[in-house]
Design a protein around this motif. Structure first.
Motif, PDB file in Angstrom:
ATOM      1  N   PHE A  11       0.848  -1.194   0.000  1.00 11.10           N
ATOM      2  CA  PHE A  11       0.000   0.000   0.000  1.00 11.10           C
ATOM      3  C   PHE A  11       0.879   1.238   0.000  1.00 11.10           C
ATOM      4  N   SER A  12       0.454   2.234  -0.804  1.00 14.56           N
ATOM      5  CA  SER A  12       1.141   3.526  -0.852  1.00 14.56           C
ATOM      6  C   SER A  12       0.104   4.634  -0.928  1.00 14.56           C
ATOM      7  N   TYR A  13       0.439   5.786  -0.327  1.00 16.96           N
ATOM      8  CA  TYR A  13      -0.297   7.021  -0.567  1.00 16.96           C
ATOM      9  C   TYR A  13       0.442   7.769  -1.660  1.00 16.96           C
ATOM     10  N   LYS A  14      -0.041   7.668  -2.886  1.00 13.00           N
ATOM     11  CA  LYS A  14       0.646   8.248  -4.044  1.00 13.00           C
ATOM     12  C   LYS A  14       2.093   7.747  -4.071  1.00 13.00           C
ATOM     13  N   LYS A  17       5.437   5.247   0.101  1.00 13.43           N
ATOM     14  CA  LYS A  17       5.269   3.824   0.372  1.00 13.43           C
ATOM     15  C   LYS A  17       5.022   3.611   1.863  1.00 13.43           C
ATOM     16  N   ILE A  18       3.948   2.910   2.189  1.00 17.15           N
ATOM     17  CA  ILE A  18       3.629   2.623   3.586  1.00 17.15           C
ATOM     18  C   ILE A  18       4.110   1.216   3.960  1.00 17.15           C
ATOM     19  N   THR A  44      -2.918   1.524   9.039  1.00 15.53           N
ATOM     20  CA  THR A  44      -3.199   1.480   7.598  1.00 15.53           C
ATOM     21  C   THR A  44      -3.444   0.050   7.145  1.00 15.53           C
ATOM     22  N   ASP A  47      -6.869  -0.889   8.227  1.00 16.04           N
ATOM     23  CA  ASP A  47      -7.861  -0.210   7.393  1.00 16.04           C
ATOM     24  C   ASP A  47      -8.018  -0.914   6.048  1.00 16.04           C
ATOM     25  N   CYS A  48      -6.935  -1.445   5.515  1.00 15.89           N
ATOM     26  CA  CYS A  48      -7.018  -2.199   4.260  1.00 15.89           C
ATOM     27  C   CYS A  48      -7.763  -3.516   4.464  1.00 15.89           C
ATOM     28  N   LEU A  53      -9.504   1.177   3.137  1.00 23.02           N
ATOM     29  CA  LEU A  53      -8.530   1.478   2.096  1.00 23.02           C
ATOM     30  C   LEU A  53      -8.333   0.237   1.235  1.00 23.02           C
ATOM     31  N   ASN A  56      -2.642  -1.575  -2.988  1.00 20.02           N
ATOM     32  CA  ASN A  56      -2.159  -1.378  -4.353  1.00 20.02           C
ATOM     33  C   ASN A  56      -1.857  -2.709  -5.023  1.00 20.02           C
TER      34      ASN A  56
END
Length: 278
Positions: A11-14, A17-18, A44, A47-48, A53, A56
């Motif tokens: 998962f990334s926010y734009k 990279k998280i 996070t 949440d996925c 969320l 990716n």
């Protein structure tokens, strides 16, 4: 069959990279503690898993099926959620809050029936709050409110509960009450729990009480280690992840047996080395 599987998830926010290449499997009657420093991606990841969320890349399987094959109410019948905090906006009674956990079991235009009410009252009894059922939720302490959130999740009657730092902001006593409640529920009902926590000793607490406990230690955008607390929560791993000097000690207590705990001693940033500040 695993209750829940996360397979090679990223998962990334734009461009930020998280986490990446995360995998975890949860079976019946297990507690999985996701542990790591602030900002490492624990919430996070939850949440996925909850669908708030979207990964990716990667896959979630619930009861052996891709989670995308489920309707929302079907997911709610398999997986409940206890948040880190809950705003007490309206003075619903405690029982009304717990009854909200029955939403996935009632029709869109239906109201909870006597069976739903009985299930909610049983859930309150499990967390020791039956005497508060008619009290406004807004009048509860933080610890009592967190137990109500656990009761609401129990009222969903799911085999799995996701908890995001369930003891955050609680005093010492209420933290222990929450941990004791989780131990009792897992032991008595076969419930499974996935819990993000800032406190590595929570994992030892569950293991000390005979619960089948696993740790996923999160650092540098991934799980650096996964397994039993004895193997993962080592002094070396704690130093690597938290940049601290800590000792893992075992104490024998006659009434209980051997208990293992982490004693934080000092931060390496303060030049704490070998038991002395330099």
């Amino acid at each position: 069959m695993h209750l829940l599987e996360v397979i090679d998830a990223s998962f990334s926010y734009k461009s930020a990279k998280i986490f990446e290449h995360i995998s975890i499997s949860i079976g019946p009657g297990e507690v999985h503690c996701i542990i790591g420093p602030n900002g490492c991606g624990k919430t996070t990841l939850l949440d996925c898993i909850l669908g708030i969320l979207k990964f990716n890349a990667g896959e979630i399987k619930l009861m052996g099926r891709n989670i995308n094959q489920y309707r929302i109410w079907e997911i709610a019948n398999q997986m409940a959620y206890v948040p880190q905090s809950h705003a007490k906006t309206f003075p619903y009674t405690v029982l009304d809050i717990v009854l909200m956990g029955r939403a996935s079991h009632t029709g869109m235009f239906s109201s909870p029936d006597m069976e739903d009410r009985a299930i909610a009252e049983d859930a309150l009894a499990m967390v020791g709050l039956s005497r508060y059922k008619d009290r406004p939720y807004t009048q509860l302490s933080g610890g009592e409110g967190q137990l109500v959130m656990i009761a609401r999740a129990l009222a969903q009657q799911t085999p799995l509960i996701i908890m995001d730092e369930p003891t955050a902001h609680l005093d010492f006593k209420h933290e222990l009450i929450v941990l004791e409640t989780i131990v009792r529920l897992v032991r008595d009902t076969g419930l499974s729990v996935v819990m993000a926590t800032h406190f590595p000793n929570h994992a030892f607490y569950f293991a000390n009480h005979g619960i089948n406990t696993f740790v996923a230690l999160m650092s540098n955008h991934s799980f650096m280690a996964k397994g039993h607390p004895d193997n993962i929560l080592t002094e070396e791993n704690l130093q690597s992840v938290y940049n601290i000097y800590a000792k893992v000690v075992t104490q024998h207590i006659d009434e209980i047996g051997e208990l293992k705990q982490i004693i934080p001693v000092g931060t390496l940033a303060n030049n704490f080395q070998g038991g002395q500040t330099v």
